[in-house]
Design a protein around this motif. Structure first.
Motif, PDB file in Angstrom:
ATOM      1  N   THR A  41     -46.839  43.084 -36.957  1.00  0.00           N
ATOM      2  CA  THR A  41     -47.432  42.194 -36.125  1.00  0.00           C
ATOM      3  C   THR A  41     -46.792  41.686 -35.077  1.00  0.00           C
ATOM      4  N   ARG A  42     -45.194  41.561 -35.468  1.00  0.00           N
ATOM      5  CA  ARG A  42     -44.431  41.044 -34.427  1.00  0.00           C
ATOM      6  C   ARG A  42     -42.984  41.346 -34.749  1.00  0.00           C
ATOM      7  N   VAL A  43     -42.040  41.562 -34.015  1.00  0.00           N
ATOM      8  CA  VAL A  43     -40.704  42.024 -34.035  1.00  0.00           C
ATOM      9  C   VAL A  43     -40.146  41.285 -35.082  1.00  0.00           C
ATOM     10  N   TRP A  44     -39.562  41.733 -36.282  1.00  0.00           N
ATOM     11  CA  TRP A  44     -38.949  41.170 -37.256  1.00  0.00           C
ATOM     12  C   TRP A  44     -39.813  40.039 -38.098  1.00  0.00           C
ATOM     13  N   GLY A  45     -41.110  40.359 -38.052  1.00  0.00           N
ATOM     14  CA  GLY A  45     -41.894  39.660 -38.576  1.00  0.00           C
ATOM     15  C   GLY A  45     -42.382  40.027 -39.939  1.00  0.00           C
ATOM     16  N   GLU A  46     -43.257  39.178 -40.697  1.00  0.00           N
ATOM     17  CA  GLU A  46     -43.743  39.717 -41.871  1.00  0.00           C
ATOM     18  C   GLU A  46     -44.171  40.718 -42.164  1.00  0.00           C
ATOM     19  N   ARG A  47     -44.125  41.418 -43.254  1.00  0.00           N
ATOM     20  CA  ARG A  47     -44.897  42.908 -43.504  1.00  0.00           C
ATOM     21  C   ARG A  47     -44.478  42.922 -45.182  1.00  0.00           C
ATOM     22  N   ILE A  48     -45.543  43.969 -45.684  1.00  0.00           N
ATOM     23  CA  ILE A  48     -45.716  43.964 -47.183  1.00  0.00           C
ATOM     24  C   ILE A  48     -44.486  44.862 -47.465  1.00  0.00           C
ATOM     25  N   ILE A  49     -44.001  45.940 -46.825  1.00  0.00           N
ATOM     26  CA  ILE A  49     -42.883  46.711 -47.170  1.00  0.00           C
ATOM     27  C   ILE A  49     -41.987  46.906 -45.926  1.00  0.00           C
ATOM     28  N   ASP A  50     -40.722  47.185 -45.961  1.00  0.00           N
ATOM     29  CA  ASP A  50     -39.858  47.483 -44.916  1.00  0.00           C
ATOM     30  C   ASP A  50     -38.881  48.637 -45.627  1.00  0.00           C
ATOM     31  N   ILE A  51     -38.902  49.772 -45.361  1.00  0.00           N
ATOM     32  CA  ILE A  51     -37.782  50.511 -45.903  1.00  0.00           C
ATOM     33  C   ILE A  51     -36.830  50.937 -44.526  1.00  0.00           C
ATOM     34  N   ASP A  52     -35.401  50.609 -44.813  1.00  0.00           N
ATOM     35  CA  ASP A  52     -34.586  50.873 -43.549  1.00  0.00           C
ATOM     36  C   ASP A  52     -33.625  52.068 -44.196  1.00  0.00           C
ATOM     37  N   ILE A  53     -33.172  53.024 -43.559  1.00  0.00           N
ATOM     38  CA  ILE A  53     -32.059  53.720 -43.781  1.00  0.00           C
ATOM     39  C   ILE A  53     -30.695  53.085 -43.229  1.00  0.00           C
ATOM     40  N   ILE A  54     -29.958  52.345 -44.004  1.00  0.00           N
ATOM     41  CA  ILE A  54     -28.761  51.883 -43.344  1.00  0.00           C
ATOM     42  C   ILE A  54     -27.540  52.850 -43.224  1.00  0.00           C
ATOM     43  N   PHE A  55     -27.176  53.414 -44.186  1.00  0.00           N
ATOM     44  CA  PHE A  55     -26.298  54.563 -44.041  1.00  0.00           C
ATOM     45  C   PHE A  55     -26.767  55.843 -44.618  1.00  0.00           C
ATOM     46  N   PHE A  56     -26.115  56.811 -44.047  1.00  0.00           N
ATOM     47  CA  PHE A  56     -26.574  58.205 -44.365  1.00  0.00           C
ATOM     48  C   PHE A  56     -25.414  59.229 -44.661  1.00  0.00           C
ATOM     49  N   GLY A  57     -25.313  59.973 -45.660  1.00  0.00           N
ATOM     50  CA  GLY A  57     -24.422  60.934 -46.101  1.00  0.00           C
ATOM     51  C   GLY A  57     -23.030  60.625 -46.589  1.00  0.00           C
ATOM     52  N   GLN A  58     -22.627  61.259 -47.578  1.00  0.00           N
ATOM     53  CA  GLN A  58     -21.105  61.155 -48.096  1.00  0.00           C
ATOM     54  C   GLN A  58     -20.040  60.937 -47.053  1.00  0.00           C
ATOM     55  N   GLU A  59     -20.435  61.714 -46.065  1.00  0.00           N
ATOM     56  CA  GLU A  59     -19.328  61.731 -44.917  1.00  0.00           C
ATOM     57  C   GLU A  59     -19.369  60.632 -44.028  1.00  0.00           C
ATOM     58  N   ASN A  60     -20.310  59.744 -44.366  1.00  0.00           N
ATOM     59  CA  ASN A  60     -20.665  58.365 -43.739  1.00  0.00           C
ATOM     60  C   ASN A  60     -20.504  58.663 -42.139  1.00  0.00           C
ATOM     61  N   ILE A  61     -21.707  59.414 -41.823  1.00  0.00           N
ATOM     62  CA  ILE A  61     -21.893  59.864 -40.376  1.00  0.00           C
ATOM     63  C   ILE A  61     -22.724  58.912 -39.476  1.00  0.00           C
ATOM     64  N   SER A  62     -22.461  58.994 -38.186  1.00  0.00           N
ATOM     65  CA  SER A  62     -23.119  58.058 -37.231  1.00  0.00           C
ATOM     66  C   SER A  62     -24.248  59.101 -36.629  1.00  0.00           C
ATOM     67  N   ILE A  63     -25.513  58.547 -36.580  1.00  0.00           N
ATOM     68  CA  ILE A  63     -26.652  59.100 -35.893  1.00  0.00           C
ATOM     69  C   ILE A  63     -27.311  58.301 -34.787  1.00  0.00           C
ATOM     70  N   GLU A  64     -27.302  59.068 -33.551  1.00  0.00           N
ATOM     71  CA  GLU A  64     -27.825  58.132 -32.544  1.00  0.00           C
ATOM     72  C   GLU A  64     -29.268  59.115 -32.203  1.00  0.00           C
ATOM     73  N   ASP A  65     -30.181  58.716 -32.729  1.00  0.00           N
ATOM     74  CA  ASP A  65     -31.694  59.492 -32.311  1.00  0.00           C
ATOM     75  C   ASP A  65     -32.611  58.135 -31.595  1.00  0.00           C
ATOM     76  N   PRO A  66     -33.414  58.720 -30.838  1.00  0.00           N
ATOM     77  CA  PRO A  66     -34.551  57.551 -30.568  1.00  0.00           C
ATOM     78  C   PRO A  66     -35.157  56.774 -31.513  1.00  0.00           C
ATOM     79  N   LEU A  68     -34.025  56.721 -34.844  1.00  0.00           N
ATOM     80  CA  LEU A  68     -33.221  56.442 -36.214  1.00  0.00           C
ATOM     81  C   LEU A  68     -31.639  56.131 -35.622  1.00  0.00           C
ATOM     82  N   GLN A  69     -31.016  55.260 -35.924  1.00  0.00           N
ATOM     83  CA  GLN A  69     -29.759  54.734 -35.575  1.00  0.00           C
ATOM     84  C   GLN A  69     -29.062  54.520 -37.011  1.00  0.00           C
TER      85      GLN A  69
END
Length: 122
Positions: A41-66, A68-69
């Motif tokens: 309903t609003r940015v950073w607002g309440e919601r029942i669930i929020d799943i974020d991908i914080i890091f990805f891969g054993q190589e600890n890679i960076s991803i810049e995608d529209p 997913l960051q």
């Protein structure tokens, strides 16, 4: 940052092994959120669930995608993200080689309360 007029919430971190690439994992997490009835309903607002991908891969890679960051754009300034991540991966290093632990003291600190739940799997 974010609304201060919302209820307390539980934040947790998990470390998974997946054959999915980052974008397919993002699509899966979005399907899970939708199945739980997530509405935003609003940015950073309440919601029942929020799943974020914080890091990805054993190589600890960076991803810049529209869509997913990685590392997640807000992770390094949120103690409520860093502390659970460090509990499961205390020696984690960022793609630039810096230790994740070095970022905790740079964060705004919140009144965090640790909740421990034993979810032993057999």
């Amino acid at each position: 940052r974010g609304p201060q007029d919302q209820d307390d919430y539980v934040n947790s971190a998990v470390l998974i092994d997946t054959p999915l690439n980052a974008i397919d994992l993002l699509k899966l997490t979005q399907r899970i959120e939708n199945a739980f009835g997530r509405t935003k309903t609003r940015v950073w607002g309440e919601r029942i669930i929020d799943i974020d991908i914080i890091f990805f891969g054993q190589e600890n890679i960076s991803i810049e995608d529209p869509d997913l960051q990685i590392p997640h754009r807000e992770a390094l300034v949120r103690d409520f993200v860093l502390i659970p991540c460090l509990e499961i991966a205390p020696h984690w290093r960022l793609p630039n080689g810096e230790a994740l632990a070095d970022y905790v003291n740079k964060c705004e600190h919140h009144d965090l309360v640790k909740i421990e739940i034993n979810l032993a799997c057999s």
